[in-house]
Scaffold this motif. Structure first.
Motif, PDB file in Angstrom:
ATOM      1  N   THR A  61       3.132  -3.203 -24.544  1.00 23.54           N
ATOM      2  CA  THR A  61       3.018  -4.194 -23.769  1.00 23.54           C
ATOM      3  C   THR A  61       4.984  -4.370 -23.463  1.00 23.54           C
ATOM      4  OG1 THR A  61       3.410  -5.098 -26.722  1.00 23.54           O
ATOM      5  CG2 THR A  61       0.972  -5.305 -25.093  1.00 23.54           C
ATOM      6  N   PRO A  62       5.168  -5.573 -22.613  1.00 23.32           N
ATOM      7  CA  PRO A  62       6.423  -6.010 -21.989  1.00 23.32           C
ATOM      8  C   PRO A  62       7.000  -7.057 -23.535  1.00 23.32           C
ATOM      9  CG  PRO A  62       5.095  -6.842 -21.127  1.00 23.32           C
ATOM     10  CD  PRO A  62       4.022  -5.712 -21.507  1.00 23.32           C
ATOM     11  N   TRP A  63       8.471  -6.174 -23.763  1.00 20.52           N
ATOM     12  CA  TRP A  63       8.595  -7.114 -24.544  1.00 20.52           C
ATOM     13  C   TRP A  63       9.999  -7.222 -24.405  1.00 20.52           C
ATOM     14  CZ3 TRP A  63      12.857  -5.008 -27.094  1.00 20.52           C
ATOM     15  CH2 TRP A  63      12.945  -4.007 -27.479  1.00 20.52           C
ATOM     16  N   PRO A  97      -9.217 -12.843 -18.732  1.00 20.42           N
ATOM     17  CA  PRO A  97      -9.969 -12.533 -19.587  1.00 20.42           C
ATOM     18  C   PRO A  97     -11.156 -11.227 -19.394  1.00 20.42           C
ATOM     19  CG  PRO A  97      -9.841 -14.325 -19.161  1.00 20.42           C
ATOM     20  CD  PRO A  97      -9.145 -14.024 -18.617  1.00 20.42           C
ATOM     21  N   ASP A  98     -11.205 -11.111 -18.435  1.00 18.93           N
ATOM     22  CA  ASP A  98     -12.398  -9.914 -18.044  1.00 18.93           C
ATOM     23  C   ASP A  98     -11.399  -9.152 -17.887  1.00 18.93           C
ATOM     24  OD1 ASP A  98     -14.013 -12.270 -17.919  1.00 18.93           O
ATOM     25  OD2 ASP A  98     -13.352 -12.909 -15.900  1.00 18.93           O
ATOM     26  N   VAL A  99     -10.851  -8.832 -17.631  1.00 19.29           N
ATOM     27  CA  VAL A  99     -10.002  -7.516 -17.536  1.00 19.29           C
ATOM     28  C   VAL A  99      -9.542  -6.380 -18.657  1.00 19.29           C
ATOM     29  CG1 VAL A  99      -8.206  -6.302 -16.742  1.00 19.29           C
ATOM     30  CG2 VAL A  99      -8.872  -8.233 -15.614  1.00 19.29           C
ATOM     31  N   PRO A 100     -10.638  -5.814 -18.854  1.00 20.86           N
ATOM     32  CA  PRO A 100     -10.286  -4.708 -20.071  1.00 20.86           C
ATOM     33  C   PRO A 100      -9.309  -4.275 -20.741  1.00 20.86           C
ATOM     34  CG  PRO A 100     -11.170  -3.251 -18.779  1.00 20.86           C
ATOM     35  CD  PRO A 100     -10.974  -4.828 -18.117  1.00 20.86           C
ATOM     36  N   THR A 101      -9.263  -4.083 -21.768  1.00 20.52           N
ATOM     37  CA  THR A 101      -7.597  -3.456 -22.064  1.00 20.52           C
ATOM     38  C   THR A 101      -8.237  -1.177 -22.386  1.00 20.52           C
ATOM     39  OG1 THR A 101      -8.206  -2.638 -24.665  1.00 20.52           O
ATOM     40  CG2 THR A 101      -6.875  -4.870 -23.713  1.00 20.52           C
ATOM     41  N   LEU A 102      -6.847  -0.601 -21.630  1.00 17.38           N
ATOM     42  CA  LEU A 102      -6.505   0.670 -22.437  1.00 17.38           C
ATOM     43  C   LEU A 102      -7.204   1.065 -23.239  1.00 17.38           C
ATOM     44  CD1 LEU A 102      -3.099   1.626 -20.778  1.00 17.38           C
ATOM     45  CD2 LEU A 102      -5.490   1.967 -19.644  1.00 17.38           C
ATOM     46  N   GLY A 157       1.020  -1.192  -0.311  1.00 14.34           N
ATOM     47  CA  GLY A 157      -0.192   0.166   0.468  1.00 14.34           C
ATOM     48  C   GLY A 157       0.718   1.467  -0.101  1.00 14.34           C
ATOM     49  N   HIS A 158       1.957   1.185  -0.425  1.00 14.40           N
ATOM     50  CA  HIS A 158       2.967   2.317  -0.135  1.00 14.40           C
ATOM     51  C   HIS A 158       3.233   3.055  -1.678  1.00 14.40           C
ATOM     52  CE1 HIS A 158       4.745   0.671   3.405  1.00 14.40           C
ATOM     53  NE2 HIS A 158       5.551  -0.107   2.674  1.00 14.40           N
ATOM     54  N   ILE A 159       2.495   2.404  -2.744  1.00 14.35           N
ATOM     55  CA  ILE A 159       2.041   3.139  -3.793  1.00 14.35           C
ATOM     56  C   ILE A 159       0.788   2.667  -3.944  1.00 14.35           C
ATOM     57  CG2 ILE A 159       4.584   3.509  -4.276  1.00 14.35           C
ATOM     58  CD1 ILE A 159       4.075   0.683  -6.637  1.00 14.35           C
ATOM     59  N   ASP A 160       0.027   3.424  -5.403  1.00 17.79           N
ATOM     60  CA  ASP A 160      -1.284   3.454  -5.144  1.00 17.79           C
ATOM     61  C   ASP A 160      -1.550   2.435  -7.011  1.00 17.79           C
ATOM     62  OD1 ASP A 160      -2.552   4.539  -3.058  1.00 17.79           O
ATOM     63  OD2 ASP A 160      -2.578   6.677  -4.339  1.00 17.79           O
ATOM     64  N   LEU A 161      -0.870   2.245  -7.568  1.00 17.35           N
ATOM     65  CA  LEU A 161      -1.278   1.980  -9.197  1.00 17.35           C
ATOM     66  C   LEU A 161       0.232   1.790  -9.418  1.00 17.35           C
ATOM     67  CD1 LEU A 161      -3.030   1.785 -11.357  1.00 17.35           C
ATOM     68  CD2 LEU A 161      -2.058   3.906 -12.345  1.00 17.35           C
ATOM     69  N   ILE A 162       0.662   0.344 -10.030  1.00 16.20           N
ATOM     70  CA  ILE A 162       1.337  -0.419 -10.263  1.00 16.20           C
ATOM     71  C   ILE A 162       1.002  -0.983 -12.529  1.00 16.20           C
ATOM     72  CG2 ILE A 162       1.062  -2.501  -9.591  1.00 16.20           C
ATOM     73  CD1 ILE A 162       4.129  -3.160  -9.778  1.00 16.20           C
ATOM     74  N   ILE A 163       2.145  -0.806 -13.379  1.00 12.32           N
ATOM     75  CA  ILE A 163       2.324  -0.623 -14.055  1.00 12.32           C
ATOM     76  C   ILE A 163       2.960  -2.164 -15.049  1.00 12.32           C
ATOM     77  CG2 ILE A 163       2.491  -0.684 -16.900  1.00 12.32           C
ATOM     78  CD1 ILE A 163       1.231   1.900 -16.095  1.00 12.32           C
ATOM     79  N   ALA A 164       3.249  -3.087 -14.292  1.00 12.96           N
ATOM     80  CA  ALA A 164       4.396  -4.106 -14.985  1.00 12.96           C
ATOM     81  C   ALA A 164       3.589  -5.742 -16.119  1.00 12.96           C
ATOM     82  CB  ALA A 164       4.484  -5.120 -13.218  1.00 12.96           C
ATOM     83  N   ALA A 165       4.664  -6.777 -15.834  1.00 13.63           N
ATOM     84  CA  ALA A 165       3.987  -7.175 -17.257  1.00 13.63           C
ATOM     85  C   ALA A 165       3.192  -8.496 -16.331  1.00 13.63           C
ATOM     86  CB  ALA A 165       5.542  -8.344 -17.515  1.00 13.63           C
ATOM     87  N   THR A 166       1.933  -9.051 -16.946  1.00 10.58           N
ATOM     88  CA  THR A 166       1.227 -10.063 -16.364  1.00 10.58           C
ATOM     89  C   THR A 166       2.626 -10.990 -15.560  1.00 10.58           C
ATOM     90  OG1 THR A 166      -0.678  -9.100 -18.191  1.00 10.58           O
ATOM     91  CG2 THR A 166      -0.814 -10.803 -16.736  1.00 10.58           C
ATOM     92  N   THR A 167       2.929 -11.395 -16.697  1.00 10.82           N
ATOM     93  CA  THR A 167       3.381 -12.229 -15.930  1.00 10.82           C
ATOM     94  C   THR A 167       4.156 -12.103 -14.834  1.00 10.82           C
ATOM     95  OG1 THR A 167       5.859 -11.693 -17.719  1.00 10.82           O
ATOM     96  CG2 THR A 167       4.444 -13.606 -18.502  1.00 10.82           C
ATOM     97  N   PRO A 204      -6.325  -6.180 -10.586  1.00 12.66           N
ATOM     98  CA  PRO A 204      -6.207  -5.385 -12.240  1.00 12.66           C
ATOM     99  C   PRO A 204      -6.900  -4.480 -12.312  1.00 12.66           C
ATOM    100  CG  PRO A 204      -6.953  -8.249 -12.130  1.00 12.66           C
ATOM    101  CD  PRO A 204      -7.047  -7.552 -10.619  1.00 12.66           C
ATOM    102  N   LEU A 205      -6.776  -3.445 -13.075  1.00 14.93           N
ATOM    103  CA  LEU A 205      -7.316  -2.269 -13.375  1.00 14.93           C
ATOM    104  C   LEU A 205      -8.152  -2.245 -15.166  1.00 14.93           C
ATOM    105  CD1 LEU A 205      -6.854   0.079 -11.169  1.00 14.93           C
ATOM    106  CD2 LEU A 205      -8.605  -1.396 -10.985  1.00 14.93           C
ATOM    107  N   ALA A 206      -7.105  -2.248 -15.805  1.00 16.40           N
ATOM    108  CA  ALA A 206      -7.027  -2.212 -17.451  1.00 16.40           C
ATOM    109  C   ALA A 206      -5.805  -2.925 -17.538  1.00 16.40           C
ATOM    110  CB  ALA A 206      -6.722  -1.026 -17.942  1.00 16.40           C
ATOM    111  N   GLN A 207      -5.723  -3.307 -18.965  1.00 15.82           N
ATOM    112  CA  GLN A 207      -4.405  -4.212 -19.248  1.00 15.82           C
ATOM    113  C   GLN A 207      -4.054  -2.693 -20.727  1.00 15.82           C
ATOM    114  OE1 GLN A 207      -5.424  -8.282 -20.168  1.00 15.82           O
ATOM    115  NE2 GLN A 207      -6.877  -8.280 -19.701  1.00 15.82           N
ATOM    116  N   THR A 208      -2.672  -2.591 -20.578  1.00 16.25           N
ATOM    117  CA  THR A 208      -1.743  -2.067 -21.756  1.00 16.25           C
ATOM    118  C   THR A 208      -2.085  -2.748 -23.004  1.00 16.25           C
ATOM    119  OG1 THR A 208       0.166  -2.911 -20.844  1.00 16.25           O
ATOM    120  CG2 THR A 208      -0.599  -0.860 -20.160  1.00 16.25           C
TER     121      THR A 208
END
Length: 158
Positions: free
Chosen positions: A82-84, A66-71, A30-40, A53-57
């Motif tokens: 997407t990470p690569w 499959p239930d998480v929408p994309t941006l 809970g030290h940060i409110d949001l993270i963007i990282a690879a699903t893996t 999960p809130l959204a996928q990039t």
């Protein structure tokens, strides 16, 4: 994160981490409110309900979520990130060595066990030859180079 903030009009402080592990730990704590990282990287924490999960990039929904929408689906049509990963060799590596490595990698990526594991992680093979990878890398460098320039980002010494 910066690109999403700019496109959405959100105002938040960007915290650069030296790797996903410390960022994930801070998100769980809970030290940060949001993270963007690879699903893996995040799937086990999502499965354990430690992160939500809130959204996928990606351009399309991730097969493991499959239930998480994309941006794109929630209103950001041109925001796909997407990470690569790529495999690189020193610039002066002899072409026969590169050709052999590429042939061996191509053969490995055709093995059923390898392809099943890649699909299970929700990964996609973007390029399987040096020229396609070079083109993909150049496109990514242009996109993210602009983000770096627009935000005045600089590498830190370390």
């Amino acid at each position: 994160m910066l690109l999403l903030a700019k496109r959405s009009g959100a105002q938040w402080a960007h915290v650069a981490y030296k790797g996903a592990a410390p960022a994930v730990n801070d998100a769980i704590a809970g030290h940060i409110d949001l993270i963007i990282a690879a699903t893996t990287v995040l799937n086990s924490q999502i499965d354990a309900k430690l992160l939500r999960p809130l959204a996928q990039t990606g351009a399309t929904r991730h097969p493991t979520l499959p239930d998480v929408p994309t941006l794109v689906e929630i209103g950001f049509p041109d925001l796909v990130a997407t990470p690569w990963w790529g495999l690189y060799s020193p610039g002066k590596t002899p072409k026969p060595m590169i050709d052999r490595f590429q042939a061996e990698m191509t053969a490995a990526l055709k093995e059923e066990g390898v392809t099943q594991r890649i699909k299970a992680m929700g990964l996609t093979i973007v390029a399987s030859d040096p020229e396609t990878m070079r083109k993909f890398y150049t496109e990514q460098a242009q996109i993210w180079g602009q983000v770096v320039r627009e935000n005045g980002l600089r590498a830190e010494g370390g």
